[in-house]
Scaffold this motif. Structure first.
Motif, PDB file in Angstrom:
ATOM      1  N   LYS A  64       0.936  -1.124  -0.059  1.00  0.00           N
ATOM      2  CA  LYS A  64      -0.135  -0.109   0.074  1.00  0.00           C
ATOM      3  C   LYS A  64       1.018   1.213   0.007  1.00  0.00           C
ATOM      4  N   ASN A  65       0.480   2.070  -0.960  1.00  0.00           N
ATOM      5  CA  ASN A  65       1.436   3.332  -0.766  1.00  0.00           C
ATOM      6  C   ASN A  65       0.501   4.544  -0.467  1.00  0.00           C
ATOM      7  N   ILE A  66       1.187   5.639   0.039  1.00  0.00           N
ATOM      8  CA  ILE A  66       0.522   6.983   0.169  1.00  0.00           C
ATOM      9  C   ILE A  66       1.017   7.857  -0.652  1.00  0.00           C
ATOM     10  N   SER A 113       3.421   2.604   2.829  1.00  0.00           N
ATOM     11  CA  SER A 113       2.733   2.822   4.186  1.00  0.00           C
ATOM     12  C   SER A 113       3.695   2.482   5.442  1.00  0.00           C
ATOM     13  N   LEU A 169       4.445   5.049   7.938  1.00  0.00           N
ATOM     14  CA  LEU A 169       3.865   5.257   9.264  1.00  0.00           C
ATOM     15  C   LEU A 169       4.350   4.628  10.330  1.00  0.00           C
ATOM     16  N   ARG A 221      -4.399   4.683  13.507  1.00  0.00           N
ATOM     17  CA  ARG A 221      -4.216   4.114  12.225  1.00  0.00           C
ATOM     18  C   ARG A 221      -4.687   5.469  11.242  1.00  0.00           C
ATOM     19  N   GLU A 272      -6.122   6.718   6.962  1.00  0.00           N
ATOM     20  CA  GLU A 272      -6.668   6.516   6.032  1.00  0.00           C
ATOM     21  C   GLU A 272      -6.294   7.468   4.909  1.00  0.00           C
ATOM     22  N   GLN A 273      -6.218   7.234   3.605  1.00  0.00           N
ATOM     23  CA  GLN A 273      -6.208   8.272   2.399  1.00  0.00           C
ATOM     24  C   GLN A 273      -7.349   8.091   1.585  1.00  0.00           C
ATOM     25  N   LEU A 321      -3.996  12.989   4.126  1.00  0.00           N
ATOM     26  CA  LEU A 321      -4.007  11.782   4.878  1.00  0.00           C
ATOM     27  C   LEU A 321      -4.631  12.063   6.274  1.00  0.00           C
ATOM     28  N   PHE A 334      -3.077   0.994   7.925  1.00  0.00           N
ATOM     29  CA  PHE A 334      -3.130   1.994   7.025  1.00  0.00           C
ATOM     30  C   PHE A 334      -4.441   1.447   6.106  1.00  0.00           C
ATOM     31  N   GLU A 335      -5.270   2.179   5.532  1.00  0.00           N
ATOM     32  CA  GLU A 335      -6.138   1.789   4.478  1.00  0.00           C
ATOM     33  C   GLU A 335      -6.486   3.058   3.627  1.00  0.00           C
ATOM     34  N   SER A 336      -6.220   2.665   2.050  1.00  0.00           N
ATOM     35  CA  SER A 336      -6.214   3.627   1.004  1.00  0.00           C
ATOM     36  C   SER A 336      -7.748   3.318   0.370  1.00  0.00           C
TER      37      SER A 336
END
Ligand SMILES: [Zn+2]
Length: 432
Positions: free
Chosen positions: A338-340, A350, A353, A371, A373-374, A380, A428-430
């Protein structure tokens, strides 16, 4: 006491029926619990050789891979060399090539179990597990528990699954009875109270780490405390230091970590010295670009060879003072993939973080449950648990920008509880 004894017998009869190879696998794992490095290396080499030969013979998917790499398994082939020449597989390979990987149409296994686990894209991964594989896995857990003087069949409390219908509760209670366990059915103060009451006669408790933490926190704030629990096992999720503080207060034990996945098996189990020993008899671990790659040495019915589990890990070379020579995973850093996304086309893994909050803990002593989220590129949201002072908020933003270099706008939100009760905590959730 007599009732508990009877329940233990019922449990053991159940195991003998369901998993006839369990005892043999358990005895064999106990024999190599303190094996030296050479013995372990030879054992792994032999099991890997068997798995490769079997897969080439019975799995269309792997036979094809061997052919593509020009691999021929000569009489005295080096299994480690062959392994290093095979490409890695991902969860999506296991899903899309499912039928080709499966060997059950070609090899007559005595018994298999249906196994299902969630896929990242929502599509589940399903496969058949041969009985010996399932037994080896259970035996690995049982060996880990033996390090704490605990047996599966001991009376236990279970934190798992929340949304039950009335009928499901009745059914679940029946199976729990057979397994000599009880569980938490909801998060209400009443249920937690009744769980803690039952736990006064339990030997161990187990479940998702974040749930153990949550219950420990509530128990602590209500002044409830247990002093009879021998072992607390946390699965599936990262165990933060503050989880252990609460667990220790409420249950008198810290949470012992078990690391694994349905398809990969039990990869590692934490010893009483606090080190995560790899279950090397069943599982070969490689680290490629900081990512864990697992070969499940028991996975004959659905071979898992060089599987990218999706976690960043670090191995340790240090010899553990518990006396075991099994390799040690010093840290599971976080999920891969997962990327930010920041402004100006900036991309951050991610894992960033993890480093932000790790530094906050190490450098400032701020231990924060979080946690993120994006929902939008360049933005963010951090959810921080509990009351967080302005000073801490400022520090979080400060540290975050030292990584994101102002290409990601960070919004902070405070929440009393940061995980939903029916699913695993994701740091992390995208939603992009
Ligand atoms: Zn150890």
């Amino acid at each position: 006491m007599a009732l508990n004894f009877i329940k233990k017998i019922i449990f053991k009869l159940g195991v003998a029926k369901r998993n006839p190879s369990f005892n043999e696998k358990f005895i064999s794992l106990m024999k190599t619990d303190f094996a030296d490095r050479d013995e372990l290396d030879i054992l792994v080499k032999n099991k890997l050789r068997d798995l490769l030969v079997f897969s080439q013979q019975y799995s269309n998917f792997y036979r094809d891979r061997f052919n593509k790499q020009g691999i021929i398994l000569s009489e005295n082939f080096d299994p480690f060399d062959v392994l290093s020449r095979l490409p890695t597989v991902t969860k999506s390979d296991l899903i899309t090539s499912n039928k080709l990987i499966d060997t059950t149409s070609f090899f007559p296994f005595k018994k298999t179990f249906f196994s299902e686990t969630s896929g990242s894209s929502g599509e589940p991964l399903t496969f058949l597990k041969n009985e010996e594989w399932d037994s080896a896995n259970r035996a690995a857990i049982a060996r880990g528990m033996s390090w704490y003087g605990v047996e599966f069949s001991d009376r236990n409390g279970y934190f798992w699954g929340y949304s039950f219908s009335k009928l499901q509760i009745v059914k679940t209670k029946f199976f729990d009875f057979l397994l000599n366990r009880f569980r938490l059915f909801s998060y209400s103060d009443e249920d937690i109270q009744s769980f803690m009451k039952k736990a006064e006669n339990a030997v161990y408790i187990h479940g998702y780490s974040s749930m153990i933490y949550e219950v420990a926190r509530k128990a602590n704030s209500n002044g409830m405390k247990l002093n009879n629990i021998k072992f607390v096992k946390g699965t599936s999720e990262k165990i933060y230091a503050h989880y252990n503080d609460e667990a220790f207060k409420a249950f008198g034990r810290k949470i012992v970590s078990e690391y694994g996945a349905a398809e990969a098996g039990i990869i590692a189990f934490e010893c009483p010295e606090g080190n995560m020993h790899i279950n090397e008899e069943n599982c070969l671990v490689e680290v490629i670009d900081e990512k864990i790659v697992v070969t499940n040495l028991e996975s004959l019915s659905f071979p898992i060879i060089r599987y990218e589990l999706g976690d960043f890990v670090k191995l340790s070379e240090k010899q553990c003072s518990c006396g075991r020579h099994h390799k040690v995973i010093s840290e599971v850093l976080g999920r891969v993939g997962k990327n930010i996304y920041g402004k100006e086309n900036k991309v951050f893994p991610s894992l960033t973080l993890y480093y932000i909050f790790k530094r906050l803990a190490l450098e400032c002593g701020y231990i924060i449950n979080y946690r993120a989220e994006q929902h939008e590129i360049g933005k963010l949201v951090f959810f921080l648990e509990g009351e967080v002072s302005q000073e801490v908020n400022d520090k979080v933003l400060d540290f975050a920008q030292s990584y994101f270099l102002n290409t990601v706008e960070v919004e902070l939100k405070n929440e009393s509880v940061i995980h939903s009760k029916n699913k695993k905590l994701k740091d992390f959730e995208s939603f992009l």
